[in-house]
Design a protein around this motif. Sequence first.
Motif: not given
Length: 374
Positions: A302-315, A328-339
């Motif tokens: 958790y944390g504010k850095l999780n609002n950045f697609p870049e850091t979510v992708h690295v994790q 949630v809208e932005e990050i779920t869209r970013a996570v969809d790009e991981l597939k």
Amino acid sequence: MATAKAVHVSDVPNLDQVPENATPLSIYATRLPMGVDVTKGGNKSSKFVVIGHRGHGMNILQSADRRMKAFKENTILSFNNAAKHPIDFIEFDVQVTKDDVAIIFHDDVILSQEYGIVVEKRVTDLTLNEFFSYGPQRDDGKVGKSLARKVNGNVVGWQVESDDHSCTLQEAFEKVNPRVGFNIELKFDDNINYDQNHLIHVLQVVLKVVYEYAKDRPIIFSSFQPDAALLIKKLQERYPVYFLTNGGTETYADVRRNSLEEARKVALEGGLDGIVSEVKGIFRNPSAVREIKESNLSLLTYGKLNNFPETVHVQHLMGIDGVIVDLVEEITRAVDELKPRNGRGDVKSGEIGDSGRGIDLSFLLNLISQVIQH
């Protein structure tokens, strides 16, 4: 591979604000990370989990970013708006009132300005009716006591674009979209030493509601209070329990809260299912991810850095099992790009592919570590 403009953490000086036109850095790994299934402790899953923080996101009242004040946090309105996006869980904070009702509210104290005077009361010292007397009311025409919050030492009105009245845990089960799971954070005051009997009583009040209303909804329990986390695991075996930690980014009198290694010990000794860490703690100590996963524990952040697609992708590449996010809208869209799409995505799991050019994961970790030190 289509290229996408990345939002770099270093480009955003204020972590309360993320550019609204942020588009995710395209990352395609050969496989998804393997981790403990957060819906059934002990089983393996390839799902990278996205959890909405306090619903559609916590309220940062001092932020200039309207998204941080779109919906009142920890309300049915916020939960159901989060559920409109492809999230897996919503996270919220549960406390128990003086008359033994499990309610959803984050802060330890509730603030109100009455006749120009700030009145502060501990949430757990209020009855349910007293708790409901603050903020928007359920009955048309009825005006509740003003609701305020302390921000950087100043008391400010709790102003959001879409407000809603407070709710109980039971109401959340009854009124929130049944497809979304609940991450129930068991909330206790950091400055109080609780005896075991009190903790057990509070946890039993919460469990009674869960057993009666959860039905088939996936549930995760979590808590920063190590004894509460250990006790909820002993009191029930059906639902996974995670120990929340700041990951060494803050210091507490209880040493169990002061590092990822201590958190791992707590989880292992208590038979817990996983750890939820402040993401900064992970980036400052990335080797802890391997140690936690080799211990057969799931790891969320958790944390504010999780609002950045870049850091979510690295994790995602690091093998972390999921993230708790505000946007949630932005990050779920970013996570969809991981597939992987149409067979593409054959880059090495330690690299990020962009037009055939690989970027080493260790380089990105080092970059992010330097950013969060400042």
